[in-house]
Design a protein around this motif. Sequence first.
Motif, PDB file in Angstrom:
ATOM      1  N   CYS A  63     -11.859   4.721   7.193  1.00 25.58           N
ATOM      2  CA  CYS A  63     -11.186   4.536   5.911  1.00 25.58           C
ATOM      3  C   CYS A  63      -9.670   4.476   6.090  1.00 25.58           C
ATOM      4  O   CYS A  63      -8.987   3.721   5.375  1.00 25.58           O
ATOM      5  N   MET A  64      -9.132   5.236   7.024  1.00 23.66           N
ATOM      6  CA  MET A  64      -7.693   5.158   7.288  1.00 23.66           C
ATOM      7  C   MET A  64      -7.304   3.741   7.727  1.00 23.66           C
ATOM      8  O   MET A  64      -6.273   3.202   7.305  1.00 23.66           O
ATOM      9  N   LEU A  65      -8.144   3.125   8.565  1.00 25.43           N
ATOM     10  CA  LEU A  65      -7.864   1.757   9.002  1.00 25.43           C
ATOM     11  C   LEU A  65      -7.934   0.783   7.828  1.00 25.43           C
ATOM     12  O   LEU A  65      -7.102  -0.127   7.709  1.00 25.43           O
ATOM     13  N   LEU A  66      -8.926   0.966   6.961  1.00 20.10           N
ATOM     14  CA  LEU A  66      -9.060   0.084   5.804  1.00 20.10           C
ATOM     15  C   LEU A  66      -7.889   0.230   4.845  1.00 20.10           C
ATOM     16  O   LEU A  66      -7.389  -0.752   4.296  1.00 20.10           O
ATOM     17  N   ILE A  67      -7.434   1.471   4.650  1.00 18.38           N
ATOM     18  CA  ILE A  67      -6.299   1.714   3.758  1.00 18.38           C
ATOM     19  C   ILE A  67      -5.058   1.008   4.280  1.00 18.38           C
ATOM     20  O   ILE A  67      -4.276   0.436   3.514  1.00 18.38           O
ATOM     21  N   GLY A  68      -4.865   1.047   5.594  1.00 24.48           N
ATOM     22  CA  GLY A  68      -3.702   0.387   6.180  1.00 24.48           C
ATOM     23  C   GLY A  68      -3.827  -1.127   6.210  1.00 24.48           C
ATOM     24  O   GLY A  68      -2.839  -1.842   6.041  1.00 24.48           O
ATOM     25  N   ALA A  69      -5.050  -1.635   6.408  1.00 20.63           N
ATOM     26  CA  ALA A  69      -5.251  -3.081   6.531  1.00 20.63           C
ATOM     27  C   ALA A  69      -5.252  -3.781   5.182  1.00 20.63           C
ATOM     28  O   ALA A  69      -4.904  -4.971   5.091  1.00 20.63           O
ATOM     29  N   PHE A  70      -5.652  -3.081   4.133  1.00 18.15           N
ATOM     30  CA  PHE A  70      -5.728  -3.670   2.792  1.00 18.15           C
ATOM     31  C   PHE A  70      -4.754  -2.932   1.879  1.00 18.15           C
ATOM     32  O   PHE A  70      -5.080  -1.885   1.324  1.00 18.15           O
ATOM     33  N   PRO A  71      -3.548  -3.453   1.735  1.00 17.07           N
ATOM     34  CA  PRO A  71      -2.543  -2.761   0.920  1.00 17.07           C
ATOM     35  C   PRO A  71      -2.921  -2.732  -0.555  1.00 17.07           C
ATOM     36  O   PRO A  71      -3.693  -3.563  -1.047  1.00 17.07           O
ATOM     37  N   THR A  72      -2.382  -1.760  -1.253  1.00  9.64           N
ATOM     38  CA  THR A  72      -2.613  -1.635  -2.685  1.00  9.64           C
ATOM     39  C   THR A  72      -1.845  -2.711  -3.435  1.00  9.64           C
ATOM     40  O   THR A  72      -1.027  -3.439  -2.852  1.00  9.64           O
ATOM     41  N   ASP A  73      -2.114  -2.828  -4.727  1.00  6.01           N
ATOM     42  CA  ASP A  73      -1.409  -3.796  -5.562  1.00  6.01           C
ATOM     43  C   ASP A  73      -0.081  -3.199  -6.040  1.00  6.01           C
ATOM     44  O   ASP A  73       0.045  -1.986  -6.209  1.00  6.01           O
ATOM     45  N   GLU A  74       0.871  -4.073  -6.270  1.00  2.00           N
ATOM     46  CA  GLU A  74       2.144  -3.613  -6.816  1.00  2.00           C
ATOM     47  C   GLU A  74       1.941  -3.107  -8.237  1.00  2.00           C
ATOM     48  O   GLU A  74       1.017  -3.527  -8.942  1.00  2.00           O
ATOM     49  N   PRO A  75       2.767  -2.162  -8.673  1.00  2.00           N
ATOM     50  CA  PRO A  75       2.616  -1.610 -10.020  1.00  2.00           C
ATOM     51  C   PRO A  75       2.638  -2.704 -11.089  1.00  2.00           C
ATOM     52  O   PRO A  75       3.462  -3.612 -11.050  1.00  2.00           O
ATOM     53  N   GLY A  76       1.699  -2.605 -12.025  1.00  6.08           N
ATOM     54  CA  GLY A  76       1.631  -3.568 -13.114  1.00  6.08           C
ATOM     55  C   GLY A  76       0.778  -4.779 -12.837  1.00  6.08           C
ATOM     56  O   GLY A  76       0.535  -5.591 -13.735  1.00  6.08           O
ATOM     57  N   VAL A  77       0.283  -4.932 -11.601  1.00  8.30           N
ATOM     58  CA  VAL A  77      -0.540  -6.089 -11.224  1.00  8.30           C
ATOM     59  C   VAL A  77      -2.011  -5.706 -11.362  1.00  8.30           C
ATOM     60  O   VAL A  77      -2.402  -4.594 -10.975  1.00  8.30           O
ATOM     61  N   PRO A  78      -2.869  -6.594 -11.914  1.00  7.18           N
ATOM     62  CA  PRO A  78      -4.301  -6.286 -12.021  1.00  7.18           C
ATOM     63  C   PRO A  78      -4.921  -6.010 -10.653  1.00  7.18           C
ATOM     64  O   PRO A  78      -4.454  -6.501  -9.628  1.00  7.18           O
TER      65      PRO A  78
END
Length: 218
Positions: free
Chosen positions: A91-106
């Motif tokens: 899961c740590m690898l997935l969190i780093g490989a797939f960044p979160t969305d910027e605030p306000g973006v769906p």
Amino acid sequence: MGSQAFTGSAMVFGGYAAIGAGAAAMLGLHVVTGLDPVHTVISEYAFEADGWLLPLSLTLFAAAATIIGAVLARRGEDRAVALLVGVWGLCMLLIGAFPTDEPGVPLSMSGGIHRYAAFVAFLTMPIAGLLLARRYATSPYARAVRLLSLAAMGVLVLVVLPYAVRMFGVDLANDDIPAGVTQRLVVGFEVAVLAMLGMVAGARRGRVRRPLPAAARA
């Protein structure tokens, strides 16, 4: 048996080195960006110029989990805990490989993978800690592992609560709550649990069972 104990200790030391390097990268990320750690969640640091330090830190934590999980897996009775630690590392690898969305973006696919991988990671490490603390209740580290695991699960509730509130249509922004504090507490507790699991694994690996005298066996 002695060579196995040495190998196990060397592997645990390598896990500690990865944890230390990952923590240094995470601390450096906070220093160079200068963002507000009270309201800014760690995932949003990826949008900064030095955001590459975030996946680097998470990858090092994943490497530490892989090493410590491998030490635990070498003992058959600890394979369930080793599996949970391995899931945390993945899961740590997935969190780093797939960044979160910027605030306000769906929510995007990348943001969804990032979010749910983080939730799975936050849940698996405390469970692994509680299982190992129960198995080795006589270990001098068992109490610390149990307390850190319970603390991580307790703070996890505070992390998940805002998402649950938003599901009911309540507009709750991170600026309204100390989202950064609660998230950092969970991460800190879970990395500490991982380090303590390494100490338990190293201590148990180093113990050698001496054969009983013939009279005692009889």
